[in-house]
Scaffold this motif. Structure first.
Motif, PDB file in Angstrom:
ATOM      1  N   UNK A  20      22.741 -46.362 -19.453  1.00 22.80           N
ATOM      2  CA  UNK A  20      21.446 -45.987 -20.021  1.00 22.80           C
ATOM      3  C   UNK A  20      21.494 -46.047 -21.560  1.00 22.80           C
ATOM      4  N   UNK A  21      20.407 -46.472 -22.170  1.00 19.94           N
ATOM      5  CA  UNK A  21      20.395 -46.667 -23.626  1.00 19.94           C
ATOM      6  C   UNK A  21      20.215 -45.346 -24.377  1.00 19.94           C
ATOM      7  N   UNK A  22      21.154 -44.441 -24.206  1.00 24.18           N
ATOM      8  CA  UNK A  22      21.101 -43.153 -24.901  1.00 24.18           C
ATOM      9  C   UNK A  22      22.419 -42.960 -25.628  1.00 24.18           C
ATOM     10  N   UNK A  23      22.475 -41.944 -26.490  1.00 30.89           N
ATOM     11  CA  UNK A  23      23.732 -41.619 -27.168  1.00 30.89           C
ATOM     12  C   UNK A  23      24.672 -40.994 -26.129  1.00 30.89           C
ATOM     13  N   UNK A  24      25.634 -41.804 -25.689  1.00 28.61           N
ATOM     14  CA  UNK A  24      26.479 -41.376 -24.572  1.00 28.61           C
ATOM     15  C   UNK A  24      27.403 -40.223 -24.960  1.00 28.61           C
ATOM     16  N   UNK A  25      27.811 -40.221 -26.207  1.00 32.56           N
ATOM     17  CA  UNK A  25      28.695 -39.147 -26.665  1.00 32.56           C
ATOM     18  C   UNK A  25      27.980 -37.796 -26.566  1.00 32.56           C
ATOM     19  N   UNK A  26      26.719 -37.785 -27.000  1.00 38.55           N
ATOM     20  CA  UNK A  26      25.937 -36.559 -26.901  1.00 38.55           C
ATOM     21  C   UNK A  26      25.696 -36.199 -25.442  1.00 38.55           C
ATOM     22  N   UNK A  76      25.988 -45.959 -12.709  1.00 43.83           N
ATOM     23  CA  UNK A  76      25.131 -45.127 -11.872  1.00 43.83           C
ATOM     24  C   UNK A  76      25.383 -43.641 -12.160  1.00 43.83           C
ATOM     25  N   UNK A  77      26.655 -43.279 -12.342  1.00 48.67           N
ATOM     26  CA  UNK A  77      26.977 -41.875 -12.621  1.00 48.67           C
ATOM     27  C   UNK A  77      26.405 -41.438 -13.962  1.00 48.67           C
ATOM     28  N   UNK A  78      26.530 -42.302 -14.963  1.00 55.55           N
ATOM     29  CA  UNK A  78      26.020 -41.939 -16.284  1.00 55.55           C
ATOM     30  C   UNK A  78      24.490 -41.840 -16.239  1.00 55.55           C
ATOM     31  N   UNK A  79      23.867 -42.756 -15.498  1.00 45.53           N
ATOM     32  CA  UNK A  79      22.407 -42.696 -15.372  1.00 45.53           C
ATOM     33  C   UNK A  79      21.986 -41.392 -14.696  1.00 45.53           C
ATOM     34  N   UNK A  80      22.766 -40.976 -13.687  1.00 41.32           N
ATOM     35  CA  UNK A  80      22.435 -39.724 -12.997  1.00 41.32           C
ATOM     36  C   UNK A  80      22.614 -38.523 -13.919  1.00 41.32           C
ATOM     37  N   UNK A  81      23.654 -38.556 -14.741  1.00 38.44           N
ATOM     38  CA  UNK A  81      23.863 -37.462 -15.699  1.00 38.44           C
ATOM     39  C   UNK A  81      22.722 -37.419 -16.706  1.00 38.44           C
ATOM     40  N   UNK A  82      22.281 -38.595 -17.105  1.00 36.37           N
ATOM     41  CA  UNK A  82      21.168 -38.674 -18.056  1.00 36.37           C
ATOM     42  C   UNK A  82      19.883 -38.123 -17.426  1.00 36.37           C
ATOM     43  N   UNK A  83      19.667 -38.513 -16.163  1.00 36.65           N
ATOM     44  CA  UNK A  83      18.461 -38.032 -15.467  1.00 36.65           C
ATOM     45  C   UNK A  83      18.519 -36.517 -15.309  1.00 36.65           C
ATOM     46  N   UNK A  84      19.714 -36.013 -15.007  1.00 43.50           N
ATOM     47  CA  UNK A  84      19.852 -34.564 -14.832  1.00 43.50           C
ATOM     48  C   UNK A  84      19.598 -33.831 -16.148  1.00 43.50           C
ATOM     49  N   UNK A  85      20.085 -34.395 -17.223  1.00 47.25           N
ATOM     50  CA  UNK A  85      19.845 -33.765 -18.528  1.00 47.25           C
ATOM     51  C   UNK A  85      18.358 -33.773 -18.841  1.00 47.25           C
ATOM     52  N   UNK A  86      17.718 -34.902 -18.562  1.00 48.65           N
ATOM     53  CA  UNK A  86      16.280 -34.999 -18.832  1.00 48.65           C
ATOM     54  C   UNK A  86      15.518 -33.958 -18.007  1.00 48.65           C
ATOM     55  N   UNK A  87      15.912 -33.830 -16.733  1.00 47.43           N
ATOM     56  CA  UNK A  87      15.247 -32.852 -15.860  1.00 47.43           C
ATOM     57  C   UNK A  87      15.473 -31.433 -16.388  1.00 47.43           C
ATOM     58  N   UNK A  88      16.709 -31.160 -16.832  1.00 42.67           N
ATOM     59  CA  UNK A  88      17.009 -29.833 -17.397  1.00 42.67           C
ATOM     60  C   UNK A  88      16.142 -29.571 -18.604  1.00 42.67           C
ATOM     61  N   UNK A  89      16.024 -30.614 -19.456  1.00 33.99           N
ATOM     62  CA  UNK A  89      15.213 -30.469 -20.666  1.00 33.99           C
ATOM     63  C   UNK A  89      13.769 -30.164 -20.332  1.00 33.99           C
ATOM     64  N   UNK A  90      13.276 -30.804 -19.265  1.00 32.08           N
ATOM     65  CA  UNK A  90      11.891 -30.575 -18.857  1.00 32.08           C
ATOM     66  C   UNK A  90      11.707 -29.144 -18.377  1.00 32.08           C
ATOM     67  N   UNK A  91      12.707 -28.671 -17.625  1.00 23.42           N
ATOM     68  CA  UNK A  91      12.620 -27.299 -17.109  1.00 23.42           C
ATOM     69  C   UNK A  91      12.525 -26.279 -18.223  1.00 23.42           C
TER      70      UNK A  91
END
Lengths: 268, 377, 154
Positions: B239-245, B360-375
């Motif tokens: 995913x095109x995000x800052x992976x380190x963060x 796929x794992x990194x994308x899932x972690x990204x999606x989970x972070x996004x979902x957490x942020x939304x919550x």
């Protein structure tokens, strides 16, 4: 490959407690570079392997002392060595206590169990320069009075405050009983102008560093010594990682400001 | 480096001459060849051994050789090995010690094996992987002398990528199918011929010993087009995000439970990864007990003993060991060595027996972070 | 503020309740090795140490009473006075000359009864002290300095 051991002869062996001995070593030939307090060596037991051990004494002659507790095959082998035996030593490795960071400040040293051994050269250094450092406090926690190292020596240290507390007293013990952090109430220091040095089991380090920080000692002036599996000591084997820290390079002594978060994550 | 030579063109005979010249120099030439149902890296006597006409079919947990219609030599993606097998070998003796009857002990450094390697067919991803291992093993306060010696003497002939595999994602790691500097020669294969760019004096001298002609602008453009096309044909992407963060923010993610339920903690990903560098040491004694040797061998953060501290392992759960591998690779590698540890070669995806896919794992972690942020919003 | 300070009466009790409590305090001085109370005795008093240390101990036949914990300046000595059956669970002895505020347990319990808000504040304070001591006791139970707990590069 980085670093081949240098032969050192055991010149004295002193049992400290039931499972801990201090070995005094002198180089057989050329000595290694000088060790700073808190730095460590990889000590080789012939045929068994190598382990990281902090220096518990640094002699001007190039001699070293290591205090070793028998907890595994290599450390048990090292504990069994006798005067005259030859060991391999490589080092010095890592970042030590850096006592110079406490110049002009009060010093609080908190040791738990065998954690006193790596702190000993630091304590001797700051006590030897009373003009350079502020009030020196030495707080020691031990399991039982019998597990207390360097007992005679501790009594002679001219610190502003020396406190010893044990978890379980024996019949003769007349001193304190309780956690080492309780001694902080009696130590003499100005938190905002203090550098603290902490070594012991990880839960004790966490509790002590949090307590010190809550008193107002800045997190970057609380120095803690950490331990992880270590094979190479040169930053190449990957074993000593703790999150972003490669402990053989960034540590073993690190600022609480850097250690607090990694230590708060389970199994990191 | 004083390299300004214009790109040259060699044909199949030129490739033969190139390998012959390297062998004649006394170099150990390592390159891709078909063996045991895979394209492996092995010593080559001649260019004949290259995998002409072979490609690979890749997917998560899948690697198959496949015949190609053309006779391309380098139209395959990463195989089960990487150049670390040669530069940072799986086993290496560090030193030995002898004890005399009097009890004196002497230590002797092992002479590291330092062949004069020529690596033929280094992929741009693997070229970056070599640069990463350079930083790890020679860029710090201490230098791994065995690695440094082999690396110093090794000649690198890169081959740009025109045929990315289904597990490839180098572009999303900041790389690409074009070769970065660091090579001695870089080849680009187009229709059975090879555009050659020179990256060092040693590369230039080597090219001089091989029949070649100037490439000309058309050939250069054809090569560039082929590489540009490859850039667009990556099988996968992070995913095109800052992976380190993302890694730093994901230490308590629920996804680790999910992946830990599939991960066998076999360590295959770490063995095939071209940047994974971890090693352990072993003490090997002879029967007399007076001769002992210290050996280094590859180790894996998936091994329970890896984090052993007197009493037990720090990372006892598969959850924590997979997390260690991924967060180190994409996150804390930056803190320790200044770069990411992933080049997007896709080996860990293809060689995972459970088909775990890092992208796929990194994308899932990204999606989970996004979902957490939304919550929390 | 570290727990040991935060749990001192002067921090843990709101000012009005603290002042009320201090109004019924007596100044007390004990030489070294004075027994403050005995396990099983009637818990009719408690103390806040102002100087010196006291040890909590347990009676074991045939040996010197083993010390369970040492209390220092600012610490509350005794909590059994607040809960039925008002019987000391441990013994206490001064380890040094001690200066302390001494409180009459019955009087304080009556104050708690008469002023439920004061009562809640005192119970909250003593409860926190107990939780802290339980935590410390549990930590010591872990035997962290034992063979596999020790930290630092050995």
């Amino acid at each position: 490959m980085t670093g081949v051991p240098v032969p050192y002869r055991v010149v004295a062996r002193r049992p400290e407690t039931a499972d801990t001995v201090t070995l005094r070593l002198e180089p057989v030939g050329a000595a290694l570079e000088d060790f700073a307090p808190g730095q460590f060596a990889m000590v080789h037991c012939f045929g068994r392997g190598e382990i990281p051990v902090s220096v518990s004494s640094v002699q001007a002659t190039g001699g070293l002392a290591h205090t070793i507790r028998a907890v595994g095959a290599v450390s048990a082998g090292l504990c069994e060595t006798q005067a005259g035996d030859v060991l391999g030593v490589r080092g010095p490795y890592g970042v030590g206590w850096e006592p110079e960071r406490a110049r002009g400040r009060d010093v609080v040293v908190v040791a738990g169990g065998i954690g006193l051994a790596p702190l000993r050269p630091l304590i001797l250094r700051v006590l030897a320069e009373p003009v350079t450092y502020g009030r020196v406090n030495v707080l020691i926690g031990a399991r039982t009075p019998a597990d207390l190292m360097s007992r005679k020596e501790i009594e002679r240290w001219p610190a502003a405050y020396t406190g010893v507390t044990v978890d379980r007293p024996d019949q003769e013990w007349r001193g304190d009983v309780g956690l080492v952090t309780t001694l902080l109430d009696r130590a003499e220091f100005t938190p905002t102008n203090t550098v603290a040095f902490v070594c012991g089991p990880e839960p004790m380090i966490r509790a002590t560093a949090r307590d010190l920080a809550s008193r107002g000692v800045p997190r970057e002036r609380i120095r803690v010594s950490l331990e992880r599996n270590m094979r190479c000591a040169t930053g190449h084997c990957g074993h000593c990682q703790l999150g972003p820290l490669l402990l053989c390079q960034a540590g073993p002594v690190v600022d609480w400001a850097d250690a607090e978060h990694p230590l708060s994550v389970r199994e990191l | 480096m004083s390299v300004t030579a214009a790109p040259a063109m060699i044909d199949r005979a030129g490739l033969d001459a190139l390998v012959a010249a390297l062998v004649a120099q006394g170099r150990t030439v390592i390159g891709p060849t078909v063996r045991d149902g895979a394209i492996v890296l092995a010593e080559l006597d001649s260019a004949e051994a290259l995998p002409f006409g072979w490609g690979v079919e890749l997917d998560a947990g899948r690697y198959r050789l496949a015949r190609r219609d053309d006779g391309a030599a380098f139209a395959h993606s990463a195989g089960p090995q990487s150049w670390k097998n040669f530069l940072h070998p799986a086993r290496e003796r560090l030193w030995s010690a002898e004890r005399t009857p009097e009890g004196d002990v002497s230590f002797t450094a092992a002479e590291p094996a330092v062949p004069s390697y020529a690596f033929l067919g280094v992929r741009p991803c693997d070229l970056r992987a070599i640069a990463i291992q350079d930083r790890v093993l020679t860029g710090g306060r201490h230098t791994d002398s065995g690695y440094a010696g082999r690396r110093e003497r090794a000649l690198l002939i890169a081959v740009e990528c025109t045929e990315p595999g289904a597990t490839c994602f180098c572009v999303s790691t900041g790389g690409g199918p074009a070769a970065d500097p660091g090579y001695d020669l870089a080849l680009t294969e187009t229709d059975g011929r090879f555009l050659v760019r020179v990256g060092s004096d040693e590369g230039a001298a080597l090219l001089d010993r091989v029949p070649h002609r100037d490439a000309g602008p058309d050939a250069e453009e054809t090569a560039r087009d082929a590489v540009d096309a490859a850039r667009e044909r990556m099988g996968r992407a992070l995913p095109p995000v800052d992976l380190r963060t993302l890694m730093g923010a994901s230490l308590a993610a629920e996804r680790w439970d999910d992946v830990a339920a599939r991960c066998l903690t076999c360590g295959n990903c770490t063995m095939v990864c071209p940047t994974c560098f971890c090693t352990t040491t072993e003490e090997v004694t002879d029967l007399t007990g007076d001769h002992t040797e210290r050996w280094q061998r590859w180790d894996s953060c998936f091994d329970l003993d890896f984090s052993y501290l007197h009493g037990g392992p720090v990372r006892s759960s598969p959850y924590s060991r997979y997390r260690q591998w991924l967060t180190h690779k994409l996150g804390t590698w930056h803190d320790q060595f200044g770069t990411s540890g992933c080049v997007g070669c896709g080996r860990c995806i293809a060689w995972c027996p459970a088909g775990i896919d890092i992208t796929e794992e990194v994308a899932a972690l990204d999606a989970e972070r996004t979902a957490r942020g939304t919550e929390t919003d | 503020m570290p727990p040991s300070i935060a749990l001192r009466m002067n921090h843990a009790l709101p000012a009005e309740h603290r002042d009320r409590l201090l109004r019924v305090a007596r100044e007390a001085h004990f030489p070294q090795d004075t027994r403050l109370f005995e396990e099983g005795g009637h818990a009719d008093r408690f103390w806040i140490l102002r100087d010196g240390t006291a040890a909590l101990d347990l009676h074991v036949p045939g040996r010197r009473a083993p010390v369970v914990e040492t209390l220092g300046v600012g610490d509350l000595v005794g909590w059994s006075w607040l809960y039925e059956p008002y019987v000391w669970q441990l013994g206490a002895r001064t380890e040094t000359p001690v200066r302390a505020f001494e409180f009459d347990a019955v009087a304080v319990r009556l104050m708690c009864l008469n002023d439920p808000e004061f009562g809640r504040a005192v119970e909250h304070w003593v409860g926190r002290v107990l939780a802290h001591r339980l935590q410390a006791a549990r930590t010591r139970l872990l035997d962290l300095y034992g063979p596999y707990g020790s930290g630092g590069v050995r």
